[in-house]
Design a protein around this motif. Structure first.
Motif, PDB file in Angstrom:
ATOM      1  N   ARG A 166       0.856  -1.166   0.021  1.00 41.61           N
ATOM      2  CA  ARG A 166       0.094  -0.056  -0.173  1.00 41.61           C
ATOM      3  C   ARG A 166       0.918   1.411  -0.074  1.00 41.61           C
ATOM      4  NH1 ARG A 166      -2.390  -3.279   3.684  1.00 41.61           N
ATOM      5  NH2 ARG A 166      -1.429  -2.212   5.508  1.00 41.61           N
ATOM      6  N   PHE A 167       0.370   2.406  -0.537  1.00 42.95           N
ATOM      7  CA  PHE A 167       0.991   3.691  -0.772  1.00 42.95           C
ATOM      8  C   PHE A 167       0.165   4.717  -0.540  1.00 42.95           C
ATOM      9  CE2 PHE A 167       3.852   0.591  -3.238  1.00 42.95           C
ATOM     10  CZ  PHE A 167       4.921   0.893  -2.754  1.00 42.95           C
ATOM     11  N   PHE A 168       0.495   5.762  -0.294  1.00 40.90           N
ATOM     12  CA  PHE A 168      -0.364   6.821  -0.454  1.00 40.90           C
ATOM     13  C   PHE A 168      -0.361   7.542  -2.042  1.00 40.90           C
ATOM     14  CE2 PHE A 168       0.473   7.479   4.107  1.00 40.90           C
ATOM     15  CZ  PHE A 168      -0.975   7.622   4.668  1.00 40.90           C
ATOM     16  N   LYS A 169      -1.307   8.060  -2.353  1.00 43.16           N
ATOM     17  CA  LYS A 169      -1.515   8.484  -3.656  1.00 43.16           C
ATOM     18  C   LYS A 169      -0.755   9.453  -3.874  1.00 43.16           C
ATOM     19  CE  LYS A 169      -6.391   7.098  -4.270  1.00 43.16           C
ATOM     20  NZ  LYS A 169      -7.647   7.651  -4.650  1.00 43.16           N
ATOM     21  N   SER A 170      -0.173  10.325  -2.725  1.00 42.83           N
ATOM     22  CA  SER A 170       0.689  11.455  -3.146  1.00 42.83           C
ATOM     23  C   SER A 170       2.200  10.967  -3.243  1.00 42.83           C
ATOM     24  CB  SER A 170       0.525  12.400  -1.788  1.00 42.83           C
ATOM     25  OG  SER A 170       0.555  11.749  -0.747  1.00 42.83           O
ATOM     26  N   CYS A 171       2.348   9.748  -2.818  1.00 39.49           N
ATOM     27  CA  CYS A 171       3.910   9.194  -3.015  1.00 39.49           C
ATOM     28  C   CYS A 171       4.521   9.456  -4.556  1.00 39.49           C
ATOM     29  CB  CYS A 171       4.039   7.811  -2.570  1.00 39.49           C
ATOM     30  SG  CYS A 171       3.822   7.552  -0.937  1.00 39.49           S
ATOM     31  N   SER A 172       5.668   9.708  -4.452  1.00 35.20           N
ATOM     32  CA  SER A 172       6.372   9.829  -5.658  1.00 35.20           C
ATOM     33  C   SER A 172       6.367   8.378  -6.464  1.00 35.20           C
ATOM     34  CB  SER A 172       7.956  10.369  -5.529  1.00 35.20           C
ATOM     35  OG  SER A 172       8.525  10.117  -6.726  1.00 35.20           O
ATOM     36  N   SER A 173       6.067   8.678  -7.756  1.00 39.42           N
ATOM     37  CA  SER A 173       5.884   7.784  -8.416  1.00 39.42           C
ATOM     38  C   SER A 173       7.375   6.849  -8.751  1.00 39.42           C
ATOM     39  CB  SER A 173       5.720   8.208 -10.095  1.00 39.42           C
ATOM     40  OG  SER A 173       6.475   9.088 -10.521  1.00 39.42           O
ATOM     41  N   GLN A 174       8.281   7.491  -8.392  1.00 39.21           N
ATOM     42  CA  GLN A 174       9.689   6.777  -8.290  1.00 39.21           C
ATOM     43  C   GLN A 174       9.585   5.725  -7.242  1.00 39.21           C
ATOM     44  OE1 GLN A 174      12.075   7.173 -10.376  1.00 39.21           O
ATOM     45  NE2 GLN A 174      11.370   8.929 -11.572  1.00 39.21           N
ATOM     46  N   VAL A 175       8.784   5.645  -6.176  1.00 40.82           N
ATOM     47  CA  VAL A 175       8.670   4.667  -5.517  1.00 40.82           C
ATOM     48  C   VAL A 175       8.290   3.355  -5.915  1.00 40.82           C
ATOM     49  CG1 VAL A 175       6.165   4.860  -4.808  1.00 40.82           C
ATOM     50  CG2 VAL A 175       8.052   4.319  -3.131  1.00 40.82           C
ATOM     51  N   LEU A 176       7.554   3.194  -7.011  1.00 39.93           N
ATOM     52  CA  LEU A 176       7.547   2.019  -7.774  1.00 39.93           C
ATOM     53  C   LEU A 176       8.627   1.156  -8.213  1.00 39.93           C
ATOM     54  CD1 LEU A 176       4.176   2.749  -9.612  1.00 39.93           C
ATOM     55  CD2 LEU A 176       4.223   1.697  -7.479  1.00 39.93           C
ATOM     56  N   PHE A 177       9.682   2.117  -8.839  1.00 41.11           N
ATOM     57  CA  PHE A 177      10.973   1.449  -9.088  1.00 41.11           C
ATOM     58  C   PHE A 177      11.951   1.168  -8.046  1.00 41.11           C
ATOM     59  CE2 PHE A 177       9.229   3.713 -13.005  1.00 41.11           C
ATOM     60  CZ  PHE A 177       9.484   2.703 -13.942  1.00 41.11           C
ATOM     61  N   HIS A 178      11.788   2.083  -6.988  1.00 42.50           N
ATOM     62  CA  HIS A 178      12.487   1.697  -5.997  1.00 42.50           C
ATOM     63  C   HIS A 178      12.008   0.404  -5.418  1.00 42.50           C
ATOM     64  CE1 HIS A 178      13.823   6.013  -5.273  1.00 42.50           C
ATOM     65  NE2 HIS A 178      14.094   5.847  -6.183  1.00 42.50           N
ATOM     66  N   TRP A 179      10.690   0.195  -5.182  1.00 40.53           N
ATOM     67  CA  TRP A 179      10.237  -1.144  -4.621  1.00 40.53           C
ATOM     68  C   TRP A 179      10.506  -2.279  -5.685  1.00 40.53           C
ATOM     69  CZ3 TRP A 179       4.358  -2.785  -5.264  1.00 40.53           C
ATOM     70  CH2 TRP A 179       4.305  -4.033  -4.370  1.00 40.53           C
ATOM     71  N   MET A 180      10.616  -2.332  -6.918  1.00 39.83           N
ATOM     72  CA  MET A 180      10.749  -3.196  -7.832  1.00 39.83           C
ATOM     73  C   MET A 180      12.313  -3.476  -7.493  1.00 39.83           C
ATOM     74  SD  MET A 180      10.750  -3.249 -12.013  1.00 39.83           S
ATOM     75  CE  MET A 180      12.010  -2.219 -12.277  1.00 39.83           C
ATOM     76  N   MET A 181      13.303  -2.614  -7.455  1.00 44.72           N
ATOM     77  CA  MET A 181      14.658  -2.802  -7.189  1.00 44.72           C
ATOM     78  C   MET A 181      14.878  -3.420  -5.867  1.00 44.72           C
ATOM     79  SD  MET A 181      17.043   0.029  -8.971  1.00 44.72           S
ATOM     80  CE  MET A 181      16.047   1.397  -8.304  1.00 44.72           C
ATOM     81  N   LYS A 182      14.262  -3.060  -4.705  1.00 43.72           N
ATOM     82  CA  LYS A 182      14.351  -3.702  -3.513  1.00 43.72           C
ATOM     83  C   LYS A 182      14.027  -5.125  -3.301  1.00 43.72           C
ATOM     84  CE  LYS A 182      14.609  -2.114   0.878  1.00 43.72           C
ATOM     85  NZ  LYS A 182      15.506  -1.213   1.346  1.00 43.72           N
ATOM     86  N   ILE A 183      13.036  -5.738  -4.433  1.00 42.85           N
ATOM     87  CA  ILE A 183      12.751  -7.103  -4.360  1.00 42.85           C
ATOM     88  C   ILE A 183      13.815  -7.711  -5.359  1.00 42.85           C
ATOM     89  CG2 ILE A 183      10.394  -6.497  -3.613  1.00 42.85           C
ATOM     90  CD1 ILE A 183       9.640  -7.009  -6.686  1.00 42.85           C
ATOM     91  N   GLY A 184      14.632  -7.128  -5.865  1.00 44.25           N
ATOM     92  CA  GLY A 184      15.683  -7.734  -6.774  1.00 44.25           C
ATOM     93  C   GLY A 184      15.556  -7.658  -8.231  1.00 44.25           C
ATOM     94  N   TYR A 185      14.784  -6.591  -8.762  1.00 46.75           N
ATOM     95  CA  TYR A 185      14.701  -6.684 -10.193  1.00 46.75           C
ATOM     96  C   TYR A 185      15.311  -4.994 -10.606  1.00 46.75           C
ATOM     97  CZ  TYR A 185      11.855 -10.512  -9.993  1.00 46.75           C
ATOM     98  OH  TYR A 185      11.390 -11.863  -9.744  1.00 46.75           O
ATOM     99  N   HIS A 186      16.455  -4.895 -11.041  1.00 50.10           N
ATOM    100  CA  HIS A 186      17.013  -3.691 -11.254  1.00 50.10           C
ATOM    101  C   HIS A 186      16.352  -3.082 -12.781  1.00 50.10           C
ATOM    102  CE1 HIS A 186      20.214  -0.691 -11.923  1.00 50.10           C
ATOM    103  NE2 HIS A 186      20.576  -0.807 -10.689  1.00 50.10           N
TER     104      HIS A 186
END
Length: 229
Positions: A166-186
């Motif tokens: 879950r995220f707040f709608k006001s979060c930066s869209s970059q957070v999605l890529f940060h999350w993707m890299m966090k789980i191991g997908y650069h």
């Protein structure tokens, strides 16, 4: 000491001859006979001296040759040991070079192929890259379900896993890529796309999740980029 021993042997050898001559010539022993007797004794001594000298010289030369041969054998043995040692060292260097230049790369290549096959089966080919500096990827704290202006996003990974957050709608869209890299997908190897319609997710610096159209629960696909380009 040797000369004294030789003289003693000479005298001891001459005594029997002297006694024999004296026994035979005692009745008519004259000056001439004494001179002849002394001459014979000196000739005998000279002959014995020559024999002993030659024998001694031969024995000494024989001993010297034996000592020389022994020294030469020891030198040859040392040289052979040194040659064997150098040959063993050279052989050891060849083995080390073979292991380092041939065997080790071959084993690494074989292991690399096994890893590629494994990660291709699991959909984690990003682990085969040379590596990327991820830095510190800080994700915002996940808001509770009851919070306002919250959207749930699910990532469908190439391995088949589906991760939700879950995220707040006001979060930066970059957070999605940060999350993707966090789980191991650069991001250099993988991209995000929408499920329906299927299109690459467009993200710009400073845009929020709401700005890129994520205003309700959304499923995004993690897709491997085409590396041939």
């Amino acid at each position: 000491m040797a000369s004294r021993g030789v003289v003693g042997i000479f005298l001891f050898s001459a005594l029997p001859l002297l006694c024999l001559e004296l026994r035979r010539g005692i009745p008519d022993l004259g000056v001439k006979d004494l001179i002849l007797l002394c001459g014979r004794i000196f000739l005998l001594l000279a002959f014995l001296t020559l024999i002993i000298s030659v024998t001694t010289s031969w024995l000494n030369s024989f001993k010297s040759s034996q000592v020389y041969l022994k020294e030469e054998e020891e030198k040859n043995e040392k040289r052979q040991k040194l040659v064997r040692k150098k040959q063993q060292e050279a052989q050891g260097e060849k083995v080390s070079r073979y292991i380092e230049n041939v065997l080790k790369p071959h084993q690494e290549m074989k292991l690399r192929k096994l890893e590629e096959r494994f990660y291709q089966m699991t959909g984690e080919t990003w682990k085969l890259s040379n590596g990327h500096k991820l830095g510190v990827l800080d994700l915002p704290e996940e808001p509770p379900e009851t919070a306002d202006e919250v959207v749930a996003v699910a990532l469908r990974c190439p391995s088949g896993r589906v991760l939700k957050r879950r995220f707040f709608k006001s979060c930066s869209s970059q957070v999605l890529f940060h999350w993707m890299m966090k789980i191991g997908y650069h991001i250099s190897l993988y991209s995000l796309s929408t499920s329906f319609p299927r299109r690459p997710l467009e993200v710009e610096e400073g845009w929020s999740l709401q700005d890129i159209g994520i205003t309700m629960d959304t499923v995004l696909n993690v897709e491997e980029k085409d590396q041939s380009n």
